[in-house]
Design a protein around this motif. Structure first.
Motif, PDB file in Angstrom:
ATOM      1  N   THR A 248       5.286   9.585  -0.532  1.00 14.30           N
ATOM      2  CA  THR A 248       4.784   8.735  -1.607  1.00 14.30           C
ATOM      3  C   THR A 248       3.287   8.531  -1.390  1.00 14.30           C
ATOM      4  N   LEU A 249       2.676   7.747  -2.255  1.00  7.64           N
ATOM      5  CA  LEU A 249       1.265   7.407  -2.117  1.00  7.64           C
ATOM      6  C   LEU A 249       1.156   5.927  -1.815  1.00  7.64           C
ATOM      7  N   ALA A 250       0.466   5.604  -0.740  1.00  6.68           N
ATOM      8  CA  ALA A 250       0.388   4.215  -0.305  1.00  6.68           C
ATOM      9  C   ALA A 250      -1.007   3.650  -0.552  1.00  6.68           C
ATOM     10  N   GLY A 251      -1.199   2.427  -0.056  1.00  5.28           N
ATOM     11  CA  GLY A 251      -2.509   1.796  -0.143  1.00  5.28           C
ATOM     12  C   GLY A 251      -2.911   1.495  -1.568  1.00  5.28           C
ATOM     13  N   GLY A 252      -4.205   1.561  -1.792  1.00  9.44           N
ATOM     14  CA  GLY A 252      -4.734   1.214  -3.107  1.00  9.44           C
ATOM     15  C   GLY A 252      -4.838   2.385  -4.044  1.00  9.44           C
ATOM     16  N   HIS A 253      -3.925   3.342  -3.953  1.00  9.17           N
ATOM     17  CA  HIS A 253      -4.005   4.510  -4.831  1.00  9.17           C
ATOM     18  C   HIS A 253      -3.794   4.110  -6.287  1.00  9.17           C
ATOM     19  N   LEU A 254      -4.441   4.845  -7.168  1.00 13.75           N
ATOM     20  CA  LEU A 254      -4.409   4.556  -8.601  1.00 13.75           C
ATOM     21  C   LEU A 254      -2.997   4.482  -9.160  1.00 13.75           C
ATOM     22  N   VAL A 255      -2.083   5.335  -8.682  1.00 10.24           N
ATOM     23  CA  VAL A 255      -0.735   5.353  -9.242  1.00 10.24           C
ATOM     24  C   VAL A 255      -0.041   4.010  -9.056  1.00 10.24           C
ATOM     25  N   ASN A 256      -0.314   3.334  -7.948  1.00 13.90           N
ATOM     26  CA  ASN A 256       0.317   2.035  -7.720  1.00 13.90           C
ATOM     27  C   ASN A 256      -0.241   0.968  -8.663  1.00 13.90           C
ATOM     28  N   GLU A 257      -1.511   1.095  -9.018  1.00 15.10           N
ATOM     29  CA  GLU A 257      -2.077   0.190 -10.020  1.00 15.10           C
ATOM     30  C   GLU A 257      -1.387   0.395 -11.368  1.00 15.10           C
ATOM     31  N   LEU A 258      -1.156   1.651 -11.733  1.00 21.48           N
ATOM     32  CA  LEU A 258      -0.512   1.934 -13.013  1.00 21.48           C
ATOM     33  C   LEU A 258       0.895   1.344 -13.056  1.00 21.48           C
ATOM     34  N   ILE A 259       1.638   1.490 -11.958  1.00 20.31           N
ATOM     35  CA  ILE A 259       2.995   0.944 -11.909  1.00 20.31           C
ATOM     36  C   ILE A 259       2.963  -0.571 -12.094  1.00 20.31           C
ATOM     37  N   ARG A 260       2.038  -1.235 -11.409  1.00 21.35           N
ATOM     38  CA  ARG A 260       1.955  -2.697 -11.517  1.00 21.35           C
ATOM     39  C   ARG A 260       1.536  -3.131 -12.916  1.00 21.35           C
ATOM     40  N   ARG A 261       0.578  -2.441 -13.504  1.00 21.01           N
ATOM     41  CA  ARG A 261       0.128  -2.793 -14.850  1.00 21.01           C
ATOM     42  C   ARG A 261       1.261  -2.651 -15.858  1.00 21.01           C
ATOM     43  N   CYS A 262       2.174  -1.737 -15.597  1.00 24.51           N
ATOM     44  CA  CYS A 262       3.257  -1.475 -16.540  1.00 24.51           C
ATOM     45  C   CYS A 262       4.485  -2.341 -16.285  1.00 24.51           C
ATOM     46  N   GLY A 263       4.379  -3.293 -15.352  1.00 21.48           N
ATOM     47  CA  GLY A 263       5.485  -4.194 -15.110  1.00 21.48           C
ATOM     48  C   GLY A 263       6.404  -3.774 -13.988  1.00 21.48           C
ATOM     49  N   GLY A 264       5.940  -2.848 -13.127  1.00 23.53           N
ATOM     50  CA  GLY A 264       6.754  -2.414 -12.005  1.00 23.53           C
ATOM     51  C   GLY A 264       6.193  -2.905 -10.678  1.00 23.53           C
ATOM     52  N   GLU A 265       6.965  -2.721  -9.631  1.00 18.92           N
ATOM     53  CA  GLU A 265       6.523  -3.031  -8.282  1.00 18.92           C
ATOM     54  C   GLU A 265       6.677  -1.757  -7.446  1.00 18.92           C
ATOM     55  N   PRO A 266       5.557  -1.149  -7.011  1.00 22.93           N
ATOM     56  CA  PRO A 266       5.650   0.090  -6.235  1.00 22.93           C
ATOM     57  C   PRO A 266       6.299  -0.151  -4.879  1.00 22.93           C
ATOM     58  N   LEU A 267       7.303   0.645  -4.558  1.00 18.54           N
ATOM     59  CA  LEU A 267       8.050   0.489  -3.313  1.00 18.54           C
ATOM     60  C   LEU A 267       7.460   1.346  -2.193  1.00 18.54           C
ATOM     61  N   LEU A 268       7.552   0.843  -0.980  1.00 16.10           N
ATOM     62  CA  LEU A 268       7.146   1.567   0.222  1.00 16.10           C
ATOM     63  C   LEU A 268       5.692   2.023   0.147  1.00 16.10           C
ATOM     64  N   ALA A 269       4.872   1.210  -0.509  1.00 15.64           N
ATOM     65  CA  ALA A 269       3.466   1.570  -0.715  1.00 15.64           C
ATOM     66  C   ALA A 269       2.539   0.844   0.250  1.00 15.64           C
ATOM     67  N   ASP A 270       3.110   0.205   1.271  1.00 13.75           N
ATOM     68  CA  ASP A 270       2.285  -0.552   2.207  1.00 13.75           C
ATOM     69  C   ASP A 270       2.092   0.162   3.541  1.00 13.75           C
ATOM     70  N   ALA A 271       2.376   1.457   3.576  1.00 12.77           N
ATOM     71  CA  ALA A 271       2.211   2.228   4.817  1.00 12.77           C
ATOM     72  C   ALA A 271       0.735   2.360   5.161  1.00 12.77           C
ATOM     73  N   PRO A 272       0.408   2.504   6.469  1.00 15.70           N
ATOM     74  CA  PRO A 272      -0.992   2.625   6.883  1.00 15.70           C
ATOM     75  C   PRO A 272      -1.626   3.964   6.515  1.00 15.70           C
ATOM     76  N   THR A 273      -0.817   4.989   6.254  1.00 15.22           N
ATOM     77  CA  THR A 273      -1.338   6.299   5.876  1.00 15.22           C
ATOM     78  C   THR A 273      -1.261   6.468   4.363  1.00 15.22           C
ATOM     79  N   LEU A 274      -2.134   7.305   3.824  1.00 20.37           N
ATOM     80  CA  LEU A 274      -2.197   7.476   2.376  1.00 20.37           C
ATOM     81  C   LEU A 274      -0.957   8.166   1.830  1.00 20.37           C
ATOM     82  N   VAL A 275      -0.435   9.162   2.578  1.00 21.78           N
ATOM     83  CA  VAL A 275       0.729   9.924   2.107  1.00 21.78           C
ATOM     84  C   VAL A 275       1.837   9.838   3.167  1.00 21.78           C
ATOM     85  N   PRO A 276       2.540   8.717   3.219  1.00 19.49           N
ATOM     86  CA  PRO A 276       3.595   8.561   4.226  1.00 19.49           C
ATOM     87  C   PRO A 276       4.873   9.315   3.859  1.00 19.49           C
TER      88      PRO A 276
END
Length: 311
Positions: A205-233
């Motif tokens: 997946t893509l973690a951290g402050g990646h753009l895809v997680n912003e899109l999910i949140r803006r659309c009413g979702g909560e990105p899962l497993l996106a708090d890993a220390p690496t960008l692509v865990p």
């Protein structure tokens, strides 16, 4: 001759004289020199990028950078792009000056660019130094949010002297973002647990402050497993099952490839087989540029569909 007539006559004579002078300046190439003035903008690395005049020969070293330049009004100035740059279709025939391994210095020098737009994460410090040693000006583009995308378009418009066109495009994109935001807010409800599956073998997946997680949140979702220390865990299926996703998003081309992914997931996902699945256009979701707004629309539509089905 009356005073009013005399004044009108003199004004016409002065205007005629001025027009004649301008013609001479243009003929001898003086006017462009007088009109040229330095342009400057701060790139995504925080560096001040300054040119003696607006860039008229621009090359890009990443697909998203080409889309940003075109959105900022620089299509006519593009003289070279990277491999994989295919949007808008009119740039497909442009010379290729870079690959995924990096810039082709011979091709770059042949293009004689006044401005290079590069992806920060895809350009090593060594290559940045080599380009600088050759006297080439580089603008680093690294959008990590929709606001960064709009800002990139604005700043590139400043450097290319196409500010009016850039501002118009930014305004249109901002309006569309507001519309999507408003629709998501109207839908209300608790955030929908959403997993973005970048790769499926291994599952990432893509973690951290990646753009895809912003899109999910803006659309009413909560990105899962996106708090890993690496960008692509890498994600284990057990971890995903414990996170209890209600929707899995995956970048995969529409058509047979998307249907095949869904069928294979259903066949081997075990307790996760019943989770809603939605494919996303790979280019839209992977390139942080003007079409990220279209990616947002796809994400919002997928989340809205799951919400509607549960009512």
């Amino acid at each position: 001759m009356k005073e009013a007539e005399t004044s009108q006559y003199l004004s016409a004579a002065i205007a005629k004289r001025l027009a004649w002078c301008i013609c001479l300046w243009v003929s001898f190439g003086v006017l462009p020199v007088l009109a040229a003035s330095p342009v400057t903008a701060i790139d995504d690395s925080g560096k001040h990028v300054t040119l003696p005049q607006a860039a008229k020969r621009v090359i890009t070293l990443a697909p998203h950078a080409a889309e940003l330049v075109v959105a900022a009004g620089g299509l006519a100035s593009l003289v070279g792009v990277s491999q994989g740059s295919d949007y808008p279709p009119s740039i497909v025939q442009l010379p290729r000056v870079a690959s995924y391994q990096g810039p082709d210095l011979e091709a770059v020098l042949t293009a004689n660019p006044s401005l290079i737009v590069a992806w920060g994460s895809g350009l090593s410090e060594e290559m940045r130094g080599r380009l600088a040693a050759l006297g080439l000006v580089v603008f680093i583009s690294e959008p990590r949010a929709l606001a960064d995308v709009l800002s990139n378009i604005t700043r590139l418009g400043q450097l290319m002297g196409t500010q009016a066109e850039a501002d118009k495009r930014v305004a249109a994109l901002a309006t569309r973002i507001d519309q999507l935001d408003s629709h998501s807010l109207t839908a209300g409800g608790e955030p929908l647990p959403v997993f973005f599956m970048l790769g499926d073998s291994p599952m990432t997946t893509l973690a951290g402050g990646h753009l895809v997680n912003e899109l999910i949140r803006r659309c009413g979702g909560e990105p899962l497993l996106a708090d890993a220390p690496t960008l692509v865990p890498q994600i284990r299926r057990e971890s995903l099952w414990l996170a209890k996703p209600r929707l899995i998003l995956h970048p995969v081309a529409a058509g047979s490839a998307r249907q095949r992914w869904k069928a294979e997931w259903r066949a081997g996902a075990g307790p996760l087989a019943s989770v809603a699945l939605a494919g996303l256009d790979p280019d839209l979701i992977s390139r942080p540029g003007p079409r990220s707004v279209e990616a947002m629309a796809e994400v919002c539509a997928a989340i809205a569909k799951v919400r509607a089905a549960s009512r």
